[in-house]
Enzyme design. Structure first.
Site, PDB file in Angstrom:
ATOM      1  N   ASP A  43       0.845  -1.196   0.000  1.00 26.95           N
ATOM      2  CA  ASP A  43       0.000   0.000   0.000  1.00 26.95           C
ATOM      3  C   ASP A  43       0.879   1.244   0.000  1.00 26.95           C
ATOM      4  O   ASP A  43       1.709   1.421   0.893  1.00 26.95           O
ATOM      5  CB  ASP A  43      -0.910   0.014   1.233  1.00 26.95           C
ATOM      6  CG  ASP A  43      -1.986  -1.065   1.175  1.00 26.95           C
ATOM      7  OD1 ASP A  43      -2.605  -1.209   0.116  1.00 26.95           O
ATOM      8  OD2 ASP A  43      -2.193  -1.759   2.188  1.00 26.95           O
ATOM      9  N   LYS A 215      45.803  -0.111  -4.698  1.00 33.48           N
ATOM     10  CA  LYS A 215      44.710   0.750  -5.154  1.00 33.48           C
ATOM     11  C   LYS A 215      44.740   0.765  -6.676  1.00 33.48           C
ATOM     12  O   LYS A 215      45.644   1.321  -7.293  1.00 33.48           O
ATOM     13  CB  LYS A 215      44.843   2.169  -4.614  1.00 33.48           C
ATOM     14  CG  LYS A 215      43.645   3.026  -4.985  1.00 33.48           C
ATOM     15  CD  LYS A 215      43.800   4.454  -4.554  1.00 33.48           C
ATOM     16  CE  LYS A 215      42.514   5.231  -4.902  1.00 33.48           C
ATOM     17  NZ  LYS A 215      42.144   5.127  -6.319  1.00 33.48           N
ATOM     18  N   GLU A 349      49.024   3.982  -7.927  1.00 33.48           N
ATOM     19  CA  GLU A 349      48.515   5.185  -7.254  1.00 33.48           C
ATOM     20  C   GLU A 349      48.762   5.171  -5.759  1.00 33.48           C
ATOM     21  O   GLU A 349      49.015   6.206  -5.140  1.00 33.48           O
ATOM     22  CB  GLU A 349      46.996   5.295  -7.466  1.00 33.48           C
ATOM     23  CG  GLU A 349      46.588   6.080  -8.664  1.00 33.48           C
ATOM     24  CD  GLU A 349      45.119   6.479  -8.573  1.00 33.48           C
ATOM     25  OE1 GLU A 349      44.796   7.543  -9.102  1.00 33.48           O
ATOM     26  OE2 GLU A 349      44.317   5.745  -7.974  1.00 33.48           O
TER      27      GLU A 349
END
Length: 808
Positions: A43, A215, A349
């Site tokens: 609902d 990374k 990195e």
């Protein structure tokens, strides 16, 4: 608007459903309720014109724009139905179990038409801000069905939409009242998961309880594998199946049902990630496509979110065995410094550091995961480009959001090939505008600009930030279609503990590892001064360390003014089903209501700002904490003036109060109420009951009355006070709340309840001396003058002995 049909269909003596009461406060709330009646359905109820407009959605809502869900309109329901859940007894209309599946607020997606007008026209465009249902939807009336009550609920394509199969039932068993951090007890391989995010850290470290991974410079992708069917999507829900078909084929070989988290990269001949090659990837791209998997969230019917990281990782190699493009992202334990240096020397990195026992918190930025990089890099908005005689363009003009303003951060003229420049220019030309998108004047040193709407995101690396807020030597890395505009802020590379400030686009504030949705920041709360909701949030953000000690572990009575101080506010104690799932709550039985009340508990800065976003200008905590509700931490004497009293008279009574406390040889602490009176606090250190606190302050008030004479009254009935200052000792009751120190009050001028030194309580003092604008500076100068209120308590027995000596 009418609730007649609702009333006709119910026997309220035989159903727990709320009575039919119209509430015209119009707070734009919604609820999706899972209704296990004759047939299971959902609902949808929207707060419009004092009632809940209601639809039965048989299949539940979908976040996939391809789904057009039938919504059958039913009778209007009362506003109280927003929090209704439980069992409707057999024999009643709608008999069965009703549970709250999602709740929150919504707003019109159209500026020129009210929700009432849209509803009458049968074409409602709204934006939901719920936990599960987010973003823009259309609710469109059709001409199907004899009753002419058939509508369609359709998700619009935006950053919240998905192309995954979406079934509301997949989320039913994921409900949690409180979780810190938020967890999902059970997942389905079709579940839509946003990845856990890492916080930036400046320095590498060694710790035996942490692991360290490389990374990778690529796209973060979640992979859902269900019965051999693969769906890979980015953090913001963009599907990459078409972009990386070979990776899809690779993952299709996995025989298990799993959800994987990893980074897809293109490696060059030296084995290093090439971001531009990844961005332009197709079947002819040179280099090797690899998907490095560093986490697994689900395996064959079992959620893994609550497992420690190392346990989750231990199963990944077996799942990926035999695959060509999908690889396990290995790690080392403890030796972060050496690993980081080797990564940098190899041309990477940096590294990602993770607590070895950390659980997985979908969609949240956590300090249990840290990213440490060798050089700065950031996402920026392309705001234009400069002309060049010898190439496609000279340089890109870059910008980032800082609070609610687009700031110029520099020009980038290197890092792209002629082919890349042509691809960028193709994206920028349709976005051309005549004037600069920056409010500030931008100096381009004689270069001719071509301005564009700031809608294209790219990533650049750079050496450092200059003192003027410019990037030094930015180098283009690639376009970022996997990022949101709201990610592009000047504080995206600031370590989390240093981050302060609002994210304008999307209005998300990251604090305490939470993403707090901030809405309608430009709404004016104080019309006479033009102060906005933004100013309120910024104030609480700035003084949080001072106010939080008076809020933590205390139930809150929310005093909300979502439409500013000129509109009627309202109190909200019971929050069941109304708050974000990460907000801490506590249920306390109320004898007057004969039921449990679910109070919000403000534990941290994120919750404080969440409350401010709800329009809680004023903050009202209990006097006692949740672990000792029967014993207050302080007693309060409230000097409450009538309309006839001046503030000078309040000051006089406060001075008398101080004299009485001095005679009793106890310390009292005074603050302005921020409204019209003053509050005097007596520290108790939770050593006395509420009854004892009330009786003691009542006695003190008798002494004050004896000295103040006709200035004061202790009559509870207003008519019996006869225009005198009321000495209110009845504030000292269980469940009673009062404006916290340093909170703002919904009054003209945005006054603050200000802690005072007793020497400041003298003629000439004014309530308006302390307000939202100057209180931060005062706190910096004087510190927390109320801090001893929460420390050593008074000795009532000794104080009474001193007062008895005074009488004799």
């Amino acid at each position: 608007m009418s609730l007649e049909d609702y009333i006709k269909k119910r026997d309220f003596s035989n159903t727990p459903e709320p009575d039919a009461e119209i509430d015209a406060s119009n707070q734009s709330r919604f609820v999706f309720q899972r209704h296990q009646a004759t047939r299971l359905h959902y609902d949808l109820r929207l707060e419009i014109d004092g009632v809940l407009k209601s639809w039965a959605v048989p299949k539940g809502p979908s976040m996939n724009p391809k789904d057009k869900r039938l919504a059958v309109q039913t009778e209007d329901h009362p506003i109280k139905y927003l929090t209704f859940h439980g069992t409707i007894p057999k024999g009643n209309y709608g008999a069965g179990q009703m549970n709250i599946w999602d709740t929150g607020t919504f707003q019109s997606a159209l500026e020129d038409k009210s929700l009432s007008e849209q509803y009458q026209e049968g074409n409602v465009k709204i934006k939901f801000s719920g936990e599960k249902v987010k973003g823009e939807f259309a609710l469109v009336k059709t001409h199907r069905g004899e009753a002419q009550n058939h509508w369609l609920l359709i998700k619009k394509k935006d950053r919240f939409s998905t192309d995954l199969n979406y079934d509301a039932e997949d989320y039913v068993e994921n409900e949690l009242k409180i979780s810190d951090p938020p967890k999902i007890k059970k997942l389905n391989p079709k579940s839509i998961i946003k990845p856990m995010l890492a916080t930036t850290s400046k320095e590498i470290f060694n710790d035996p309880n942490w692991i360290y991974e490389l990374k990778w410079d690529g796209y973060r992708l979640i992979a859902n594998i269900d019965n051999g069917k693969v769906s890979i999507h980015s953090r913001n829900g963009i599907s990459y199946n078409a972009k990386f078909p070979n990776l899809v084929k690779d993952l299709e070989q996995i025989p298990q049902d799993v959800i994987l988290d990893g980074e897809v990269v293109v490696l060059n001949k030296n084995g290093l990630p090439d971001f531009q090659a990844l961005q332009n990837y197709d079947e002819h791209t040179e280099g090797s496509l690899q998907y490095y998997v560093f986490d697994m969230l689900y395996l064959n019917g079992h959620s893994m979110l609550d497992l420690p990281l190392l346990q989750r990782k231990s199963l990944i190699p077996d799942v990926l065995e035999g695959l060509d493009l999908s690889m396990y992202c290995d790690h080392i334990e403890g030796m972060g410094t050496v690993f980081y240096q080797k990564a940098i020397d190899a041309g990477m990195e940096g590294v990602i550091a993770k607590q070895a026992d950390s659980t997985y918190s979908p969609g949240y930025r956590s300090e249990k995961w840290l990213k440490i990089k060798s050089q700065e890099s950031a996402e920026v908005l392309i705001c234009g480009y400069t002309d060049s005689k010898g190439s496609v363009f000279g340089s890109l003009i870059l910008g980032m959001f800082e609070n609610d303003e687009l700031k110029y951060v520099g020009n980038c003229g290197t890092g792209f090939s002629s082919k890349t420049q042509k691809e960028i220019l193709k994206k920028l030309k349709p976005l051309a505008i005549e004037k600069s998108p920056f409010d500030e004047k931008v100096s381009l040193k004689g270069r001719v600009p071509n301005w564009t709407k700031p809608e294209v995101i790219c990533e650049v690396s750079f050496s450092e930030w200059t003192k003027t807020g410019r990037m030094r030597h930015p180098v283009f890395k690639g376009l970022r279609e996997d990022k949101f505009l709201e990610d592009v802020t000047t504080n995206q590379n600031t370590p989390f503990k240093e981050t302060k400030g609002l994210y304008k686009p999307g209005n998300v504030l990251e604090v305490n590892g939470r993403e707090v949705n901030i809405t309608n920041v430009d709404k004016v709360y104080w019309p006479e001064s033009g102060l906005k909701k933004y100013d309120l949030i910024d104030y609480y953000l700035g003084i949080s360390e001072y106010i939080l000690p008076y809020l933590k572990d205390r139930p809150e009575n929310l005093h909300r003014h979502p439409n500013g101080i000129k509109q009627q506010g309202f109190y909200q104690k019971d929050n069941e089903g109304l708050l974000a799932h990460w907000i801490k709550t506590v249920k306390i039985y109320s004898e007057s209501s004969n039921r449990d009340i679910e109070y919000l508990v403000c534990q941290d800065e994120a919750t404080l700002l969440y409350m401010a976003n709800l329009g809680c200008i004023e903050i009202n905590p209990w006097h006692s904490k949740i672990d000792n509700l029967e014993n207050p931490d302080y007693a309060i004497i409230d000097l409450d003036p009538s309309a006839n009293n001046t503030f000078e008279e309040i000051i006089e009574v406060a001075q008398i109060t101080k004299a009485i406390l001095d005679e009793a040889k106890i310390e009292g602490y005074c603050k302005t109420s921020g409204s019209s009176g003053m509050h005097v606090y007596l520290p108790l250190n939770a050593e006395y009951s509420y009854e004892e606190a009330r009786n003691f302050t009542k006695l003190i008030c008798y002494f004050i009355q004896e000295k103040a004479g006709k200035l004061v009254s202790m009559e509870r009935a207003v008519k019996n006070r006869k225009g005198k200052i009321y000495l209110d000792y009845l504030q000292n009751r269980r469940g009673q709340t009062i404006a916290a120190p340093y909170c703002v009050r919904p009054r003209t001028g945005a006054p603050v309840s200000a802690a005072l030194e007793w020497k400041e309580v003298k003629s000439g003092l004014r309530i308006s001396d302390f307000n939202m604008k100057n209180m931060p500076d005062r706190l910096q100068e004087k510190g927390d003058l109320f801090e001893n209120v929460l420390k050593k308590g008074i000795d009532m027995e000794k104080a009474l002995a001193h007062l008895n000596m005074l009488e004799t």
